[in-house]
Design an enzyme around this catalytic site. Sequence first.
Site, PDB file in Angstrom:
ATOM      1  N   CYS A   2      42.750 -19.775 -48.547  1.00 16.51           N
ATOM      2  CA  CYS A   2      42.530 -20.852 -49.165  1.00 16.51           C
ATOM      3  C   CYS A   2      42.036 -20.743 -50.551  1.00 16.51           C
ATOM      4  CB  CYS A   2      41.008 -21.559 -48.315  1.00 16.51           C
ATOM      5  SG  CYS A   2      41.368 -21.861 -46.597  1.00 16.51           S
ATOM      6  N   ARG A  27      48.740 -17.996 -53.233  1.00 20.34           N
ATOM      7  CA  ARG A  27      47.787 -17.089 -52.383  1.00 20.34           C
ATOM      8  C   ARG A  27      48.314 -17.354 -50.990  1.00 20.34           C
ATOM      9  NH1 ARG A  27      42.428 -16.114 -54.602  1.00 20.34           N
ATOM     10  NH2 ARG A  27      41.484 -16.773 -52.158  1.00 20.34           N
ATOM     11  N   TRP A  76      44.465 -22.680 -45.744  1.00 22.90           N
ATOM     12  CA  TRP A  76      45.239 -21.845 -45.085  1.00 22.90           C
ATOM     13  C   TRP A  76      44.589 -21.725 -43.719  1.00 22.90           C
ATOM     14  CZ3 TRP A  76      44.750 -17.006 -42.470  1.00 22.90           C
ATOM     15  CH2 TRP A  76      46.152 -16.170 -42.313  1.00 22.90           C
ATOM     16  N   ASN A 102      36.255 -22.156 -48.821  1.00 16.51           N
ATOM     17  CA  ASN A 102      36.927 -20.964 -48.600  1.00 16.51           C
ATOM     18  C   ASN A 102      36.091 -20.213 -47.647  1.00 16.51           C
ATOM     19  OD1 ASN A 102      38.903 -21.619 -50.231  1.00 16.51           O
ATOM     20  ND2 ASN A 102      38.865 -20.031 -51.811  1.00 16.51           N
ATOM     21  N   GLY A 103      36.774 -19.525 -46.556  1.00 14.93           N
ATOM     22  CA  GLY A 103      35.756 -18.740 -45.657  1.00 14.93           C
ATOM     23  C   GLY A 103      35.656 -19.289 -44.304  1.00 14.93           C
ATOM     24  N   GLU A 482      55.724   1.794 -46.615  1.00 13.06           N
ATOM     25  CA  GLU A 482      55.736   0.747 -47.464  1.00 13.06           C
ATOM     26  C   GLU A 482      57.136  -0.238 -47.405  1.00 13.06           C
ATOM     27  OE1 GLU A 482      53.720  -1.348 -48.838  1.00 13.06           O
ATOM     28  OE2 GLU A 482      54.666  -2.024 -50.767  1.00 13.06           O
ATOM     29  N   LYS A 486      57.932  -4.098 -46.830  1.00 10.17           N
ATOM     30  CA  LYS A 486      58.215  -5.015 -47.973  1.00 10.17           C
ATOM     31  C   LYS A 486      59.486  -5.802 -47.483  1.00 10.17           C
ATOM     32  CE  LYS A 486      55.911  -5.425 -50.531  1.00 10.17           C
ATOM     33  NZ  LYS A 486      54.936  -4.720 -50.514  1.00 10.17           N
ATOM     34  N   GLU A 489      57.962  -8.493 -44.283  1.00  8.28           N
ATOM     35  CA  GLU A 489      57.159  -9.644 -44.963  1.00  8.28           C
ATOM     36  C   GLU A 489      57.885 -10.672 -45.676  1.00  8.28           C
ATOM     37  OE1 GLU A 489      53.718  -8.816 -47.402  1.00  8.28           O
ATOM     38  OE2 GLU A 489      54.833  -7.186 -48.670  1.00  8.28           O
ATOM     39  N   HIS A 505      61.381  11.186 -29.906  1.00 10.43           N
ATOM     40  CA  HIS A 505      60.496  11.273 -28.818  1.00 10.43           C
ATOM     41  C   HIS A 505      60.278   9.879 -28.341  1.00 10.43           C
ATOM     42  CE1 HIS A 505      58.900  15.093 -29.768  1.00 10.43           C
ATOM     43  NE2 HIS A 505      58.953  15.138 -30.989  1.00 10.43           N
ATOM     44  N   LYS A 604      48.031 -14.137 -50.155  1.00 10.87           N
ATOM     45  CA  LYS A 604      47.926 -13.019 -51.436  1.00 10.87           C
ATOM     46  C   LYS A 604      46.757 -12.313 -50.847  1.00 10.87           C
ATOM     47  CE  LYS A 604      49.304 -10.759 -54.857  1.00 10.87           C
ATOM     48  NZ  LYS A 604      49.898  -9.584 -54.351  1.00 10.87           N
TER      49      LYS A 604
HETATM   50  O1  M6R Z   1      44.364  -7.229 -52.211  1.00 10.13           O
HETATM   51  P1  M6R Z   1      44.449  -6.065 -51.298  1.00 10.13           P
HETATM   52  O2  M6R Z   1      45.340  -4.958 -51.933  1.00 10.13           O
HETATM   53  O3  M6R Z   1      43.227  -5.481 -50.712  1.00 10.13           O
HETATM   54  O4  M6R Z   1      45.599  -6.559 -50.219  1.00 10.13           O
HETATM   55  C1  M6R Z   1      45.905  -5.737 -49.068  1.00 10.13           C
HETATM   56  C2  M6R Z   1      47.043  -6.494 -48.379  1.00 10.13           C
HETATM   57  O5  M6R Z   1      46.802  -7.618 -47.810  1.00 10.13           O
HETATM   58  C3  M6R Z   1      48.313  -6.510 -48.970  1.00 10.13           C
HETATM   59  O6  M6R Z   1      48.763  -5.284 -49.647  1.00 10.13           O
HETATM   60  C4  M6R Z   1      49.487  -6.992 -48.412  1.00 10.13           C
HETATM   61  O7  M6R Z   1      49.748  -6.204 -47.110  1.00 10.13           O
HETATM   62  C5  M6R Z   1      50.478  -7.304 -49.155  1.00 10.13           C
HETATM   63  N1  M6R Z   1      51.296  -8.661 -48.510  1.00 10.13           N
HETATM   64  C6  M6R Z   1      51.649  -6.489 -48.989  1.00 10.13           C
HETATM   65  O8  M6R Z   1      52.977  -6.959 -49.834  1.00 10.13           O
END
Ligand code: M6R
Length: 609
Positions: A2, A27, A76, A102-103, A482, A486, A489, A505, A604
């Site tokens: 949010c 976000r 959100w 928010n929260g 990583e 990418k 997501e 395994h 985000k």
């Molecule tokens: O803001 P942060 O680095 O703490 O965020 C951590 C994760 O939420 C963030 O890296 C998330 O995995 C991304 N969507 C990856 O691209």
Amino acid sequence: MCGIVGYTGFQQAGPILLEGLKRLEYRGYDSAGIAVINDKRQILISKVTGRIANLCERTQDGSSCPGNAGIGHTRWATHGAPTDTNAHPHVSNNGRFAVVHNGIIENYLSLRKELVANGYHFESETDTEVVAHLIDMYYDGDIKKAVIRTLSRLRGSYALGVICQEQPEKLYVAREASPLILGVGVGENYFASDVTALVSYTRNAIYLEDGEFAEITPDSITVYDCSGHPVQKKVTRITWDIQAAEKGGYEHFMLKEIMEQPAAVKATIAPRIKDGEIVLDDIELTGEYLGSIDKIVITACGSAYYAGCAGKYAIEKICRIPVQVELASELRYSDPIIDERTLLIVLSQSGETADTIAAMKECKRRGAKTIAIVNVVGSTIAKEADHTIYTWAGPEIAVATTKGYTTQLAVLYMFSLYAAKKLGRIGEEDYLSLLKKLKSLPKQIQEAIDMNSSIDRMAKKYYNNSSIFYIGRNTDYAIALEGALKMKEISYIHAESYAAGELKHGTIALISDNQPVIALCCNQSVMEKTMSNIVEVKARGAKVVAVTFRENEKIVSLADDVIFVPNVETLFSAIVEIIPLQLLAYYVARENGCDIDKPKNLAKSVTVE
Ligand code: M6R
């Protein structure tokens, strides 16, 4: 997650709120709304499910909600489905108060019961609505008093914005474990949960701390502690400019941010190398202290966690200190073996990730010294850690992190050299040689971008697959993690990473004809081993895409396709190797018509657990 915004001043609030909400779109959200007080002291509300564009259409760009003060929200969904009714702002039954939040209010169920018993009825399924009714219940003509009483009843996290019909120029805001920034203008003032919503209006900001609340009028901002005593706050200058938060001709923020990596990494490294030495002014660690610790624990979530996984190799290799990398969401509940002989490194682009904050607090409580590696200045993690090293990546808007991740790696590499020198565990020659290699990373990242300028063609070959495997060993494995994140997501293709040696395994059972396998092969020390794994998967019909250096002829001849990267020092290779994987994920997602900057279900900044 949010986002909230608020405005009071001489201009029409509606368009400013909508513009602020647009800046928060990145976000992640599923509905949005605004509330504005008009000159008849009515609170006009407009809320929609879906995009801000729908809200702009519904309100005719804000003109159907005339008035000079208001609040806005992107939601959100957490409590209750994403519907118009559940969207914020929420209003007290008599229409006197409107609230954005928010929260999560953790004790909302018991508060709801109590409010129902007191005659209030609820329109929505949200936790937030209790706040509107509570303020109203405690209101006896003094809003500040009602806010203080309300805040004392709330458990959980909140950044709150409140307006009241009876004082149409005033905004009330409060913060507990959720970011909230006040924007200072002339004859007008603002608030937002994120500086990106403020920078086009003002560069002067006040950061609220947990437990503080503020009363905002067009000409004044007064901050109070939770008992209502005024608190002196300093005004901080925001250095990010609005262009940095715009697409600048690129189709997506993600592509722009991939391209910004050479500059971001340079901005992170260059000012910290002075007279042939790494100078981390931001931290104060002596060789004696570093020699006294048992271990370093790195904690983070998502890509930041994977940056930690890659950084571990450099720190262990150069400093010979054991490094444990822990998911923050696990660490916080694991009764961890952490004490004053542990150095905790916390990684977070946003500095607001709820699990990471909680893990850090838990480790601090157990005595660990904490270093935060953070991008957003003034964020919660930056403020609460013992020391903070900023990554200087500039605003990262795309949900999928790219420059946030590589600049975290850059800091971890610097830290490893810095600590090794303090500990006396690296000879001068090796130190200078690694320092030179560190300095060349921005250039090599640029080369990796240039070498892969036609990776979009490869994406056309692979975008139609339902799953992709990523394999590698050691530092290459960290990149596989990583790279797969990418891909999944932003393209929604099932992508899994495996330590190449683990394939036999179990996972190799999944390899059959034409299964794409991306094999990371940049680490010389395990090259032969990874090659055997390539042979194994090829024997089962896999299509192998190798990521390697031009010089690795044997691998080039084994693979079906090759992605080349510049030949980089193994300890630092992750930062370069990830570039083509970011680009591949981007172009695969584009081929699939995905919403690249705002992938479904993601936010985000994950400010709730
Ligand atoms: O803001 P942060 O680095 O703490 O965020 C951590 C994760 O939420 C963030 O890296 C998330 O995995 C991304 N969507 C990856 O691209």
